[in-house]
Design an enzyme around this catalytic site. Structure first.
Site, PDB file in Angstrom:
ATOM      1  N   GLU A   4     -12.883   0.122  -0.627  1.00 18.28           N
ATOM      2  CA  GLU A   4     -12.935   1.419   0.061  1.00 18.28           C
ATOM      3  C   GLU A   4     -14.099   2.233  -0.483  1.00 18.28           C
ATOM      4  O   GLU A   4     -14.288   2.328  -1.691  1.00 18.28           O
ATOM      5  CB  GLU A   4     -11.652   2.242  -0.144  1.00 18.28           C
ATOM      6  CG  GLU A   4     -10.445   1.781   0.628  1.00 18.28           C
ATOM      7  CD  GLU A   4      -9.262   2.738   0.450  1.00 18.28           C
ATOM      8  OE1 GLU A   4      -9.503   3.938   0.189  1.00 18.28           O
ATOM      9  OE2 GLU A   4      -8.119   2.291   0.555  1.00 18.28           O
ATOM     10  N   TYR A  46     -14.957   6.831  -4.501  1.00 15.18           N
ATOM     11  CA  TYR A  46     -15.388   7.925  -3.646  1.00 15.18           C
ATOM     12  C   TYR A  46     -16.180   9.015  -4.358  1.00 15.18           C
ATOM     13  O   TYR A  46     -16.994   9.679  -3.738  1.00 15.18           O
ATOM     14  CB  TYR A  46     -14.165   8.602  -2.996  1.00 15.18           C
ATOM     15  CG  TYR A  46     -13.434   7.752  -2.002  1.00 15.18           C
ATOM     16  CD1 TYR A  46     -13.797   7.739  -0.658  1.00 15.18           C
ATOM     17  CD2 TYR A  46     -12.366   6.953  -2.396  1.00 15.18           C
ATOM     18  CE1 TYR A  46     -13.115   6.962   0.271  1.00 15.18           C
ATOM     19  CE2 TYR A  46     -11.675   6.171  -1.481  1.00 15.18           C
ATOM     20  CZ  TYR A  46     -12.051   6.175  -0.150  1.00 15.18           C
ATOM     21  OH  TYR A  46     -11.372   5.397   0.762  1.00 15.18           O
ATOM     22  N   TRP A  90     -14.771   2.909   4.312  1.00  9.13           N
ATOM     23  CA  TRP A  90     -13.526   3.543   4.734  1.00  9.13           C
ATOM     24  C   TRP A  90     -13.908   4.753   5.573  1.00  9.13           C
ATOM     25  O   TRP A  90     -14.493   5.690   5.086  1.00  9.13           O
ATOM     26  CB  TRP A  90     -12.678   3.968   3.521  1.00  9.13           C
ATOM     27  CG  TRP A  90     -11.350   4.487   3.971  1.00  9.13           C
ATOM     28  CD1 TRP A  90     -10.986   5.795   4.190  1.00  9.13           C
ATOM     29  CD2 TRP A  90     -10.214   3.696   4.317  1.00  9.13           C
ATOM     30  NE1 TRP A  90      -9.700   5.871   4.642  1.00  9.13           N
ATOM     31  CE2 TRP A  90      -9.194   4.586   4.731  1.00  9.13           C
ATOM     32  CE3 TRP A  90      -9.950   2.324   4.320  1.00  9.13           C
ATOM     33  CZ2 TRP A  90      -7.938   4.151   5.141  1.00  9.13           C
ATOM     34  CZ3 TRP A  90      -8.708   1.886   4.723  1.00  9.13           C
ATOM     35  CH2 TRP A  90      -7.719   2.788   5.129  1.00  9.13           C
ATOM     36  N   ASN A 135      -2.380  -2.105  -3.625  1.00 14.34           N
ATOM     37  CA  ASN A 135      -3.507  -1.192  -3.464  1.00 14.34           C
ATOM     38  C   ASN A 135      -3.312   0.052  -4.322  1.00 14.34           C
ATOM     39  O   ASN A 135      -2.278   0.721  -4.247  1.00 14.34           O
ATOM     40  CB  ASN A 135      -3.643  -0.762  -2.004  1.00 14.34           C
ATOM     41  CG  ASN A 135      -4.785   0.212  -1.806  1.00 14.34           C
ATOM     42  OD1 ASN A 135      -5.956  -0.170  -1.886  1.00 14.34           O
ATOM     43  ND2 ASN A 135      -4.465   1.474  -1.569  1.00 14.34           N
ATOM     44  N   HIS A 157       0.864  -1.181   0.000  1.00 17.20           N
ATOM     45  CA  HIS A 157       0.000   0.000   0.000  1.00 17.20           C
ATOM     46  C   HIS A 157       0.906   1.238   0.000  1.00 17.20           C
ATOM     47  O   HIS A 157       1.143   1.862   1.033  1.00 17.20           O
ATOM     48  CB  HIS A 157      -0.914  -0.001   1.218  1.00 17.20           C
ATOM     49  CG  HIS A 157      -1.950   1.081   1.212  1.00 17.20           C
ATOM     50  ND1 HIS A 157      -3.193   0.911   1.770  1.00 17.20           N
ATOM     51  CD2 HIS A 157      -1.952   2.332   0.710  1.00 17.20           C
ATOM     52  CE1 HIS A 157      -3.911   2.018   1.626  1.00 17.20           C
ATOM     53  NE2 HIS A 157      -3.155   2.912   0.985  1.00 17.20           N
ATOM     54  N   PHE A 182     -12.084  10.057   8.190  1.00 20.90           N
ATOM     55  CA  PHE A 182     -12.981   9.178   7.446  1.00 20.90           C
ATOM     56  C   PHE A 182     -13.641   8.131   8.347  1.00 20.90           C
ATOM     57  O   PHE A 182     -14.463   7.358   7.889  1.00 20.90           O
ATOM     58  CB  PHE A 182     -12.205   8.440   6.351  1.00 20.90           C
ATOM     59  CG  PHE A 182     -12.040   9.211   5.069  1.00 20.90           C
ATOM     60  CD1 PHE A 182     -12.963   9.087   4.041  1.00 20.90           C
ATOM     61  CD2 PHE A 182     -10.979  10.076   4.891  1.00 20.90           C
ATOM     62  CE1 PHE A 182     -12.819   9.790   2.855  1.00 20.90           C
ATOM     63  CE2 PHE A 182     -10.816  10.785   3.707  1.00 20.90           C
ATOM     64  CZ  PHE A 182     -11.743  10.647   2.688  1.00 20.90           C
ATOM     65  N   GLU A 231      -4.208  10.287   7.148  1.00 18.39           N
ATOM     66  CA  GLU A 231      -4.650  10.287   5.751  1.00 18.39           C
ATOM     67  C   GLU A 231      -3.629  10.958   4.834  1.00 18.39           C
ATOM     68  O   GLU A 231      -3.869  12.013   4.240  1.00 18.39           O
ATOM     69  CB  GLU A 231      -6.008  10.981   5.639  1.00 18.39           C
ATOM     70  CG  GLU A 231      -7.165  10.198   6.225  1.00 18.39           C
ATOM     71  CD  GLU A 231      -7.540   8.971   5.414  1.00 18.39           C
ATOM     72  OE1 GLU A 231      -7.123   8.882   4.250  1.00 18.39           O
ATOM     73  OE2 GLU A 231      -8.249   8.093   5.949  1.00 18.39           O
ATOM     74  N   TRP A 232      -2.445  10.333   4.754  1.00 21.22           N
ATOM     75  CA  TRP A 232      -1.415  10.764   3.813  1.00 21.22           C
ATOM     76  C   TRP A 232      -1.132  12.256   3.922  1.00 21.22           C
ATOM     77  O   TRP A 232      -0.819  12.756   4.981  1.00 21.22           O
ATOM     78  CB  TRP A 232      -1.785  10.329   2.389  1.00 21.22           C
ATOM     79  CG  TRP A 232      -1.972   8.846   2.288  1.00 21.22           C
ATOM     80  CD1 TRP A 232      -3.158   8.174   2.211  1.00 21.22           C
ATOM     81  CD2 TRP A 232      -0.953   7.841   2.327  1.00 21.22           C
ATOM     82  NE1 TRP A 232      -2.942   6.825   2.177  1.00 21.22           N
ATOM     83  CE2 TRP A 232      -1.609   6.592   2.240  1.00 21.22           C
ATOM     84  CE3 TRP A 232       0.439   7.873   2.405  1.00 21.22           C
ATOM     85  CZ2 TRP A 232      -0.900   5.370   2.252  1.00 21.22           C
ATOM     86  CZ3 TRP A 232       1.143   6.677   2.408  1.00 21.22           C
ATOM     87  CH2 TRP A 232       0.464   5.444   2.332  1.00 21.22           C
TER      88      TRP A 232
END
Length: 377
Positions: free
Chosen positions: A275, A202, A324, A58, A13, A340, A331-332
């Site tokens: 997700e 999303y 998710w 991913n 990932h 989330f 979150e990055w």
């Protein structure tokens, strides 16, 4: 000991050992395929008795765009005008990295299929990020652009995984800039196919053609991105309700269209929605009470789950769904500012508190435990 929990394990990932970057520039080298195969073999050997659902990589399409085109993610490689990096070539390196990721995926499946699957009785697949791309007009040019947008995004990975070749739209537009699969590589891709496709979804976008009528700039407007400009609105009409997360727009019907598109393009291979969820931006003035009272997340999940049920009624072979996410997490690039989770996490004490969405989702699952039977009727 937890019971009733089925693990889905992802082998990669986004991150990997720095040593591989230092030694041979990681995904830009075919050497990465061998190292990924080694990782997969070790994991299958030691965890395969308990893990029956494996994911190789991913969101390779998302990772590549962020790491090798815009340079926002490590190893931060890019070139102007996509980004201002010390190293990289945004016109060529994304396609090299994707090529090696796709073949690394096939390598992992080959190892699992030939050494472990018969005894361990698990399944293995790959996860891609998807968005629905709606033509901004009824013109043939914009409709073709929407198809190019799909091909340069999710089909970029899925076509080789399923058919052993890149989408025609990419081949026609990129020519020699797109790597070619050797006959042995094509045989490997066709011989060791995914048991399922993992779908992250999303949001949706309008798509405007940039092939016939040039676009000045914007997400998707360049040749290496398919000459298909992504827009969140058509005049004063938004593709869906805007959210605090600048890339997310609420469009449940786009989710249904996406699943039907995948069903038709890939012969209805089993799919897992790996997700899907709603991001809430925590601003300085946001209170914990406001975060716990997450009615907008409930509305989002309700709409998208209804769309999922409709797609299944349409015949989409969806085997499972993951919201998710269970918990607020890192979150990055957003860090801890976007939440989330169905459960609120106090990042100082790590206390976990269920949000209203957690209760709603629990009740939804209980009420729809036999959803496949409902769809059959």
């Amino acid at each position: 000991m937890f019971t009733g929990i089925t693990p889905f394990v992802t082998l990669n990932h986004f991150d990997y050992p720095q040593e591989l970057e230092n030694r041979f520039k990681s995904w830009l080298s075919s050497e990465m395929q061998k190292d990924f195969g080694y990782l997969a073999d070790i994991c299958f050997k030691h965890f395969g008795d308990r893990v029956k659902h494996w994911i190789t990589i991913n969101e390779p399409n998302q990772h590549i765009s962020l790491a090798y085109r815009s340079g926002l993610f490590p190893p931060a490689r890019c070139s102007m005008p996509y980004g201002n990096c010390t190293h990289g070539n945004s016109e060529t390196e994304p396609f090299i990295a994707a090529h090696n990721m796709i073949l690394a995926h096939a390598k992992a499946i080959q190892i699992y299929r030939t050494k472990y699957q018969r005894e361990q009785k698990g399944i293995i697949g790959i996860v891609v990020q998807t968005s629905w791309f709606e033509p901004i007009s009824d013109s043939i040019a914009d409709k073709n652009a929407a198809e190019r947008a799909q091909s340069f995004y999710s089909n970029w990975i899925l076509d080789p995984v399923v058919y052993g070749k890149y989408p025609e739209e990419m081949v026609n537009l990129l020519g020699s800039a797109l790597p070619k699969f050797s006959s042995n590589e094509m045989n490997s891709l066709m011989s060791y196919k995914s048991d399922f496709l993992g779908i992250n979804h999303y949001t949706s976008y309008f798509i405007q053609d940039c092939l016939i009528t040039a676009c000045n700039s914007g997400d998707g407007a360049s040749k290496s991105e398919g000459l298909a400009l992504k827009l969140d609105r058509k005049g004063n009409v938004s593709i869906g309700e805007l959210t605090d997360v600048n890339w997310q727009h609420i469009d449940p019907n786009g989710f249904r269209k996406m699943l039907n598109y995948l069903k038709n393009r890939y012969h209805n291979i089993p799919m897992y929605i790996t997700e899907n969820g709603f991001g809430q931006l925590q601003k300085p003035e946001t209170t914990v009470e406001e975060l716990l009272h997450d009615t907008k997340r409930i509305q989002y999940l309700s709409g998208y789950l209804d769309a999922l049920k409709a797609a299944m009624r349409d015949g989409a072979n969806v085997k499972g769904y993951f919201a998710w996410s269970l918990l607020d997490n890192f979150e990055w690039l957003y860090g801890y500012k976007v939440r989330f989770g169905l459960f609120h996490v106090d990042f100082t004490t790590l206390k976990r508190t269920p949000k209203q969405s957690a209760t709603w989702y629990k009740n939804f699952i209980e009420q729809n435990v036999n959803i496949e039977d409902q769809i059959d009727k």
